[in-house]
Design an enzyme around this catalytic site. Structure first.
Site, PDB file in Angstrom:
ATOM      1  CG  ASP A   1      -4.970  -9.619   3.173  1.00  0.00           C
ATOM      2  OD1 ASP A   1      -4.989 -10.604   1.965  1.00  0.00           O
ATOM      3  OD2 ASP A   1      -4.939  -8.848   3.547  1.00  0.00           O
TER       4      ASP A   1
ATOM      5  CG  HIS B   1      -1.544  -1.100   1.352  1.00  0.00           C
ATOM      6  ND1 HIS B   1      -3.067  -0.808  -0.371  1.00  0.00           N
ATOM      7  CD2 HIS B   1      -2.054  -2.395   1.858  1.00  0.00           C
ATOM      8  CE1 HIS B   1      -3.338  -2.498   0.538  1.00  0.00           C
ATOM      9  NE2 HIS B   1      -3.634  -2.649   1.854  1.00  0.00           N
TER      10      HIS B   1
ATOM     11  CG  ASP C   1      -2.748  -8.242   0.620  1.00  0.00           C
ATOM     12  OD1 ASP C   1      -2.195  -8.678   1.662  1.00  0.00           O
ATOM     13  OD2 ASP C   1      -3.823  -7.476  -0.063  1.00  0.00           O
TER      14      ASP C   1
ATOM     15  CG  HIS D   1      -6.530  -5.259   1.380  1.00  0.00           C
ATOM     16  ND1 HIS D   1      -6.276  -6.170   2.261  1.00  0.00           N
ATOM     17  CD2 HIS D   1      -7.713  -4.643   2.491  1.00  0.00           C
ATOM     18  CE1 HIS D   1      -7.256  -5.359   3.854  1.00  0.00           C
ATOM     19  NE2 HIS D   1      -7.730  -5.673   3.309  1.00  0.00           N
TER      20      HIS D   1
HETATM   21  C1  SP5 Z   1      -0.906  -4.807   3.955  1.00  0.00           C
HETATM   22  C2  SP5 Z   1      -2.862  -4.576   4.007  1.00  0.00           C
HETATM   23  O1  SP5 Z   1      -3.436  -5.826   4.338  1.00  0.00           O
HETATM   24  N1  SP5 Z   1      -3.304  -3.641   4.317  1.00  0.00           N
HETATM   25  C3  SP5 Z   1      -4.369  -3.586   4.847  1.00  0.00           C
HETATM   26  C4  SP5 Z   1      -5.519  -2.048   5.116  1.00  0.00           C
HETATM   27  C5  SP5 Z   1      -6.072  -1.932   6.020  1.00  0.00           C
HETATM   28  N2  SP5 Z   1      -6.344  -1.716   6.403  1.00  0.00           N
HETATM   29  C6  SP5 Z   1      -8.166  -1.279   6.691  1.00  0.00           C
HETATM   30  C7  SP5 Z   1      -8.975  -2.043   7.919  1.00  0.00           C
HETATM   31  C8  SP5 Z   1     -10.526  -1.905   7.603  1.00  0.00           C
HETATM   32  C9  SP5 Z   1     -10.820  -3.153   7.790  1.00  0.00           C
HETATM   33  N3  SP5 Z   1     -12.476  -3.307   8.141  1.00  0.00           N
HETATM   34  C10 SP5 Z   1     -12.503  -4.908   8.331  1.00  0.00           C
HETATM   35  C11 SP5 Z   1     -14.300  -5.121   8.661  1.00  0.00           C
HETATM   36  C12 SP5 Z   1     -14.637  -6.100   9.285  1.00  0.00           C
HETATM   37  N4  SP5 Z   1     -14.601  -6.247  10.822  1.00  0.00           N
HETATM   38 ZN    ZN Z   2      -4.831  -6.384   2.620  1.00  0.00          ZN
END
Ligand code: SP5
Ligand code: ZN
Length: 342
Positions: free
Chosen positions: A285, A160, A196, A198
């Site tokens: 993830d 990111h 990943d 994301h």
């Molecule tokens: C490296 C990586 O995987 N970074 C991910 C960053 C995500 N940060 C935001 C997380 C928002 C999580 N929302 C969860 C909703 C369900 N509880």
């Molecule tokens: Zn991620």
């Protein structure tokens, strides 16, 4: 295959993050690396070596000099301002606001050099992030030296992080730094495949106008998932990079059937590109029990992923990214790597 890891990476130890609109316990924590390390020892995947120190030059090939200076000097500025504990930005130069001149005030600097409030910056962050980048560089060097593959047990993660700002638990873009180093070491074409959950917004942005580094990402549709503001299918690259950026946004709930269909399409594009080396941004993830994610890959599916990647027949640098189901992270990560080894 060999793994690269430094205990210095554990020193970045965030306690909280701001996500889902709230202050929450941090999920990108040192035990993530420890459980993967334990599983590697338990399964006998291969040696675990400390990184070589590469210094700042390979970081500066990907990141802006002022951004690196900010990270390096942050803790001193923060404590000089009378602050303590982990730091969060709370104001950003979005749209009609200006990114220059760069503010003098620490809160202005935090906003200027970040894009979210989910990524606490602490006393040891710079040192841990550098060790993590050195792990990626050392793995790249092993592969450039003739190893079939190597695993950089990176954390903090990297995909990111943009050239000039951090976010998403990432400070230095380990995969991009490794890919650029491989280019500088003589590889003419490098592909970065980001699996990943994301979107790898930082890696995409870093190589967006280039045809020598092909970026492909399989991820949750940004209409529904973090990072929300990049990762759509119509982002195909610009200028010389047109056609060298490939996004596969997938619906929440995607399982191996849907995910592996996108993987096959990515494999075809990589094969047509014919890179000298592959860098895999290995987030875990997409796992069905990941606490912040909504795909449905099983631990067995990560074995299948390792087999598919081995089928590409390319020298491969694995760089760890996300994965927050800590109890299963060791098994899932090493499943990919051991299946790749065959
Ligand atoms: C490296 C990586 O995987 N970074 C991910 C960053 C995500 N940060 C935001 C997380 C928002 C999580 N929302 C969860 C909703 C369900 N509880
Ligand atoms: Zn991620």
């Amino acid at each position: 295959m060999k793994t690269i890891f430094s205990p210095v990476q554990l020193a970045h130890d965030p306690k909280h993050e701001i996500s889902d609109g709230m202050l929450k316990p941090a999920v990108e924590i040192p035990s993530r690396a420890e459980i993967v390390r334990s599983r590697i020892l338990e399964t006998g995947l291969g040696e675990i070596l400390p990184p070589e120190e590469f210094g700042l030059d390979p970081l500066a090939r990907v990141h802006a000099a002022d951004y690196l200076t900010f990270l390096e000097s942050f803790w001193e500025r923060w404590t000089n301002a009378g602050r303590s504990g982990e730091a969060f930005p709370f104001v950003w130069p979005v749209r009609e606001l200006r990114t220059s001149p760069v503010p003098d005030h620490i809160d202005g600097l935090l906003g200027r050099y970040s894009f979210d409030a989910g990524t606490p910056l602490g006393e040891e962050t710079w040192f841990a992030a550098r060790a993590s980048a050195d792990a990626a560089l050392t793995a790249a060097k092993l592969v450039a030296g003739g190893e079939r593959a190597a695993f950089a047990l990176c954390r903090p993660p990297g995909h990111h992080a943009h050239g000039g700002f951090y976010g998403g638990y990432c400070f230095l873009n380990n995969a991009a730094i490794a890919a650029q180093w491989l280019r500088d070491a003589g590889a003419e074409k490098v592909a970065v495949l980001d699996v990943d959950y994301h979107h790898g917004n930082g890696t995409q942005a870093i190589f967006y106008d280039r045809s020598d580094v092909l970026f492909l990402s399989l991820h949750a549709d940004p209409l529904e998932e973090y990072p929300y503001f990049l990762g759509h299918a119509d982002e195909t690259g610009e200028g010389a990079g047109e056609g060298f950026n490939v996004n596969f946004p997938l619906p929440l709930g995607t399982d191996w059937a849907g995910w592996s269909t996108a993987l096959k399409a990515a494999a075809d594009r990589i094969s047509r590109f014919a890179p000298d080396t592959l860098v895999v941004s290995l987030g875990l993830d997409a796992f069905e029990r990941d606490p912040i994610s909504k795909f449905r890959l099983t631990s067995e599916d990560f074995l299948r992923l390792g087999e598919e990647l081995a089928g590409f027949g390319l020298p491969t640098v694995f760089v760890m990214e996300g994965g927050y189901a800590v109890d299963a992270l060791g098994v899932n990560c090493v499943n990919v790597l051991s299946a790749f080894d065959g």
